[in-house]
Scaffold this motif. Structure first.
Motif, PDB file in Angstrom:
ATOM      1  N   ARG A  42      -3.599  12.370  -6.923  1.00 36.38           N
ATOM      2  CA  ARG A  42      -2.696  11.257  -7.230  1.00 36.38           C
ATOM      3  C   ARG A  42      -2.280  10.538  -5.950  1.00 36.38           C
ATOM      4  O   ARG A  42      -1.913  11.168  -4.966  1.00 36.38           O
ATOM      5  N   LEU A  43      -2.366   9.221  -6.007  1.00 37.32           N
ATOM      6  CA  LEU A  43      -1.957   8.403  -4.855  1.00 37.32           C
ATOM      7  C   LEU A  43      -0.436   8.394  -4.744  1.00 37.32           C
ATOM      8  O   LEU A  43       0.266   8.160  -5.737  1.00 37.32           O
ATOM      9  N   ILE A  44       0.054   8.660  -3.530  1.00 38.70           N
ATOM     10  CA  ILE A  44       1.500   8.600  -3.300  1.00 38.70           C
ATOM     11  C   ILE A  44       1.871   7.311  -2.566  1.00 38.70           C
ATOM     12  O   ILE A  44       2.744   6.568  -3.002  1.00 38.70           O
ATOM     13  N   THR A  45       1.182   7.049  -1.476  1.00 35.44           N
ATOM     14  CA  THR A  45       1.472   5.803  -0.753  1.00 35.44           C
ATOM     15  C   THR A  45       0.250   5.370   0.034  1.00 35.44           C
ATOM     16  O   THR A  45      -0.576   6.199   0.430  1.00 35.44           O
ATOM     17  N   ASP A  46       0.130   4.061   0.240  1.00 38.69           N
ATOM     18  CA  ASP A  46      -1.025   3.486   0.929  1.00 38.69           C
ATOM     19  C   ASP A  46      -0.515   2.324   1.765  1.00 38.69           C
ATOM     20  O   ASP A  46       0.068   1.384   1.224  1.00 38.69           O
ATOM     21  N   SER A  47      -0.733   2.403   3.074  1.00 40.41           N
ATOM     22  CA  SER A  47      -0.209   1.340   3.932  1.00 40.41           C
ATOM     23  C   SER A  47      -0.807  -0.019   3.587  1.00 40.41           C
ATOM     24  O   SER A  47      -0.210  -1.050   3.859  1.00 40.41           O
ATOM     25  N   ALA A  48      -1.995  -0.016   2.978  1.00 36.89           N
ATOM     26  CA  ALA A  48      -2.594  -1.299   2.598  1.00 36.89           C
ATOM     27  C   ALA A  48      -1.876  -1.927   1.416  1.00 36.89           C
ATOM     28  O   ALA A  48      -2.073  -3.100   1.120  1.00 36.89           O
ATOM     29  N   HIS A  49      -1.057  -1.138   0.728  1.00 39.45           N
ATOM     30  CA  HIS A  49      -0.301  -1.705  -0.396  1.00 39.45           C
ATOM     31  C   HIS A  49       1.146  -1.985  -0.017  1.00 39.45           C
ATOM     32  O   HIS A  49       1.865  -2.622  -0.772  1.00 39.45           O
ATOM     33  N   THR A  50       1.559  -1.478   1.140  1.00 40.25           N
ATOM     34  CA  THR A  50       2.960  -1.653   1.509  1.00 40.25           C
ATOM     35  C   THR A  50       3.150  -2.600   2.689  1.00 40.25           C
ATOM     36  O   THR A  50       4.246  -3.073   2.936  1.00 40.25           O
ATOM     37  N   GLY A  57      -2.756  -7.351  12.889  1.00 39.71           N
ATOM     38  CA  GLY A  57      -2.882  -6.113  13.655  1.00 39.71           C
ATOM     39  C   GLY A  57      -2.400  -4.880  12.932  1.00 39.71           C
ATOM     40  O   GLY A  57      -3.000  -3.834  13.066  1.00 39.71           O
ATOM     41  N   VAL A  58      -1.346  -4.985  12.146  1.00 33.56           N
ATOM     42  CA  VAL A  58      -0.780  -3.779  11.550  1.00 33.56           C
ATOM     43  C   VAL A  58      -1.739  -3.154  10.558  1.00 33.56           C
ATOM     44  O   VAL A  58      -1.633  -1.981  10.250  1.00 33.56           O
ATOM     45  N   GLY A  59      -2.682  -3.946  10.082  1.00 32.59           N
ATOM     46  CA  GLY A  59      -3.601  -3.405   9.094  1.00 32.59           C
ATOM     47  C   GLY A  59      -4.799  -2.715   9.702  1.00 32.59           C
ATOM     48  O   GLY A  59      -5.675  -2.256   8.997  1.00 32.59           O
ATOM     49  N   ARG A  60      -4.877  -2.636  11.007  1.00 32.09           N
ATOM     50  CA  ARG A  60      -6.079  -2.083  11.623  1.00 32.09           C
ATOM     51  C   ARG A  60      -6.226  -0.599  11.301  1.00 32.09           C
ATOM     52  O   ARG A  60      -7.311  -0.128  11.057  1.00 32.09           O
ATOM     53  N   ILE A  61      -5.142   0.148  11.374  1.00 34.66           N
ATOM     54  CA  ILE A  61      -5.190   1.563  11.024  1.00 34.66           C
ATOM     55  C   ILE A  61      -4.501   1.727   9.678  1.00 34.66           C
ATOM     56  O   ILE A  61      -3.372   1.261   9.481  1.00 34.66           O
ATOM     57  N   ARG A  62      -5.183   2.380   8.778  1.00 32.30           N
ATOM     58  CA  ARG A  62      -4.647   2.536   7.422  1.00 32.30           C
ATOM     59  C   ARG A  62      -4.299   4.001   7.183  1.00 32.30           C
ATOM     60  O   ARG A  62      -5.101   4.886   7.516  1.00 32.30           O
ATOM     61  N   THR A  63      -3.147   4.239   6.649  1.00 34.17           N
ATOM     62  CA  THR A  63      -2.762   5.602   6.289  1.00 34.17           C
ATOM     63  C   THR A  63      -2.534   5.669   4.783  1.00 34.17           C
ATOM     64  O   THR A  63      -1.891   4.787   4.199  1.00 34.17           O
ATOM     65  N   ASP A  70      -3.802  13.778   3.197  1.00 34.81           N
ATOM     66  CA  ASP A  70      -3.424  12.553   3.899  1.00 34.81           C
ATOM     67  C   ASP A  70      -4.662  12.027   4.620  1.00 34.81           C
ATOM     68  O   ASP A  70      -5.472  12.820   5.125  1.00 34.81           O
ATOM     69  N   LEU A  71      -4.785  10.709   4.694  1.00 31.38           N
ATOM     70  CA  LEU A  71      -5.923  10.100   5.376  1.00 31.38           C
ATOM     71  C   LEU A  71      -5.438   9.074   6.381  1.00 31.38           C
ATOM     72  O   LEU A  71      -4.457   8.357   6.141  1.00 31.38           O
ATOM     73  N   ARG A  72      -6.135   9.017   7.505  1.00 28.87           N
ATOM     74  CA  ARG A  72      -5.886   7.979   8.508  1.00 28.87           C
ATOM     75  C   ARG A  72      -7.242   7.369   8.821  1.00 28.87           C
ATOM     76  O   ARG A  72      -8.143   8.070   9.305  1.00 28.87           O
ATOM     77  N   LEU A  73      -7.391   6.089   8.524  1.00 35.52           N
ATOM     78  CA  LEU A  73      -8.682   5.430   8.693  1.00 35.52           C
ATOM     79  C   LEU A  73      -8.578   4.393   9.806  1.00 35.52           C
ATOM     80  O   LEU A  73      -7.731   3.500   9.747  1.00 35.52           O
ATOM     81  N   GLU A  74      -9.461   4.558  10.793  1.00 32.96           N
ATOM     82  CA  GLU A  74      -9.427   3.653  11.940  1.00 32.96           C
ATOM     83  C   GLU A  74     -10.790   2.992  12.108  1.00 32.96           C
ATOM     84  O   GLU A  74     -11.801   3.695  12.284  1.00 32.96           O
TER      85      GLU A  74
ATOM     86  N   ALA B  84      -4.923  -5.388  -1.298  1.00 35.70           N
ATOM     87  CA  ALA B  84      -5.052  -4.352  -0.267  1.00 35.70           C
ATOM     88  C   ALA B  84      -5.999  -4.819   0.835  1.00 35.70           C
ATOM     89  O   ALA B  84      -5.719  -4.642   2.027  1.00 35.70           O
ATOM     90  N   VAL B  85      -7.105  -5.448   0.450  1.00 34.08           N
ATOM     91  CA  VAL B  85      -8.058  -5.937   1.451  1.00 34.08           C
ATOM     92  C   VAL B  85      -7.430  -7.060   2.277  1.00 34.08           C
ATOM     93  O   VAL B  85      -7.582  -7.109   3.502  1.00 34.08           O
ATOM     94  N   LEU B  86      -6.694  -7.946   1.620  1.00 32.66           N
ATOM     95  CA  LEU B  86      -6.022  -9.013   2.370  1.00 32.66           C
ATOM     96  C   LEU B  86      -5.068  -8.437   3.398  1.00 32.66           C
ATOM     97  O   LEU B  86      -4.973  -8.912   4.520  1.00 32.66           O
ATOM     98  N   ARG B  87      -4.348  -7.391   3.011  1.00 38.27           N
ATOM     99  CA  ARG B  87      -3.408  -6.769   3.952  1.00 38.27           C
ATOM    100  C   ARG B  87      -4.158  -6.077   5.077  1.00 38.27           C
ATOM    101  O   ARG B  87      -3.747  -6.121   6.233  1.00 38.27           O
ATOM    102  N   LEU B  88      -5.261  -5.407   4.729  1.00 33.39           N
ATOM    103  CA  LEU B  88      -6.058  -4.757   5.772  1.00 33.39           C
ATOM    104  C   LEU B  88      -6.573  -5.761   6.777  1.00 33.39           C
ATOM    105  O   LEU B  88      -6.582  -5.514   7.981  1.00 33.39           O
ATOM    106  N   ARG B  89      -7.019  -6.884   6.281  1.00 41.08           N
ATOM    107  CA  ARG B  89      -7.595  -7.893   7.170  1.00 41.08           C
ATOM    108  C   ARG B  89      -6.502  -8.681   7.877  1.00 41.08           C
ATOM    109  O   ARG B  89      -6.786  -9.425   8.793  1.00 41.08           O
ATOM    110  N   GLY B  90      -5.271  -8.540   7.419  1.00 44.16           N
ATOM    111  CA  GLY B  90      -4.169  -9.265   8.041  1.00 44.16           C
ATOM    112  C   GLY B  90      -4.335 -10.768   7.960  1.00 44.16           C
ATOM    113  O   GLY B  90      -3.743 -11.514   8.727  1.00 44.16           O
TER     114      GLY B  90
END
Lengths: 140, 183
Positions: A42-50, A57-63, A70-74, B84-90
């Motif tokens: 089950r998904l708890i949180t995703d930085s790409a959704h928050t 720049g903040v989207g470069r590393i995703r947690t 837990d995943l950290r994608l760079e 989500a992709v839009l946020r990833l790409r900033g």
């Protein structure tokens, strides 16, 4: 021209101007072969959704936090470098359409996977004698 | 009938029927593509979102509670992945599908659709606001989608979708009329 006629004309027009690429349907059909019988994590949180859109720049590393890992994608020049912390399982498998890479989970739960191709991806935790546990697919 | 067929196709696909899966894809791929592109994703990102949505559906064939609302489910899922992709790409390199429409030179779209009624409809459409284009894009490809899901998909309150939709269509019609297409 009533509303429906106008919308139908628009649909036809958009289909001609910006149709789905032919290869897209073929790829979508292959999604069927990627099914697994794994239990869902089950998904708890995703930085790409928050993360707010428009913040450079903040989207470069995703947690991403799931119930079981837990995943950290760079992003790197050769694909994604993924660091994971699993709360179960002895091996982690990074899956992408048509490919996968398996890596051991160390006694503390950590694992690393390199060269994961950007695009659709999911992670599966394996433990002998237990059902696999899988994240949902997401675009990495 | 359409609703039952969606339910049947999902069930058959769950039992391994690849033809049923193919029918589901063929029936809805334009919608999924349209939703991704309406978020101004690049073709590559839109393709990744598209593929991901089908992968997610393949894993959820038995969890779609309302097969008659499969279009809405696909729309919502595609929007979530697109955002989500839009946020990833900033939004570092925003792709404007309609950037060149006001230029005097013929655009690739002009060449694709020719200088006919389609061309005038296209030009009228591209003068609409982003929100109008998103709403009409969705309604064009998934007319059966409940208003609430369309509202969710474009990020506006459900109670304002009806009036907004009406205004968008009215503006489109008026601009078409100005181009002497609607008489």
């Amino acid at each position: 021209m009533n509303d429906r006629t106008l919308l139908d004309a628009l649909a036809g027009l958009l289909d001609r101007v910006d149709p789905p690429p032919p290869a897209l349907a073929a790829r979508a059909r292959t999604a069927f072969t990627e099914r697994t019988g794994a239990l869902p994590a089950r998904l708890i949180t995703d930085s790409a959704h928050t993360t707010e859109t428009g913040m450079r720049g903040v989207g470069r590393i995703r947690t991403i936090r799931f119930t079981e890992l837990d995943l950290r994608l760079e992003p790197t020049g050769t694909g994604l470098h993924v660091t994971g912390l699993a709360r179960t399982g002895t091996h982690a498998v990074a899956h992408w359409p048509g490919g996968a890479r398996t890596t051991p989970v160390d006694p503390s739960g950590w694992f690393h996977v390199d060269h994961v191709p950007p695009g659709p991806v999911r992670f599966v935790l394996r433990d002998e004698g237990r059902p696999d546990i899988a994240t949902r697919w997401f675009v990495a | 009938m359409q609703d039952q067929r969606n339910a049947e196709l999902l069930t058959r696909a769950h039992h391994g029927d690849q033809r049923a899966w193919r029918e589901l894809v063929d029936r809805h791929i334009r919608l999924v593509w349209a939703v991704a592109r309406s978020h101004r994703l690049s073709p590559d990102d839109a393709a990744d979102v598209n593929q991901t949505v089908w992968l997610i559906l393949a894993e959820n064939l038995t969890t779609i509670r309302h097969p008659e609302r499969l279009s809405a489910w696909l729309t919502t899922t595609t929007r979530r992945e697109s955002l989500a992709v839009l946020r990833l790409r900033g939004r570092e390199q925003p792709v404007d599908l309609w950037d060149s429409v006001d230029e005097d030179e013929p655009t690739p779209e002009d060449l694709a659709i020719g200088l006919d009624t389609d061309s005038r409809l296209w030009r009228a459409y591209t003068t609409l606001t982003d929100r109008c284009r998103q709403i009409l894009h969705l309604l064009a490809f998934a007319p059966e989608t409940p208003f609430r899901q369309v509202a969710d998909a474009v990020g506006i309150p459900a109670n304002s979708l009806g009036p907004t939709r009406g205004r968008c269509l009215e503006v489109l019609r008026r601009r078409l009329a100005r181009m002497e297409v609607v008489r």
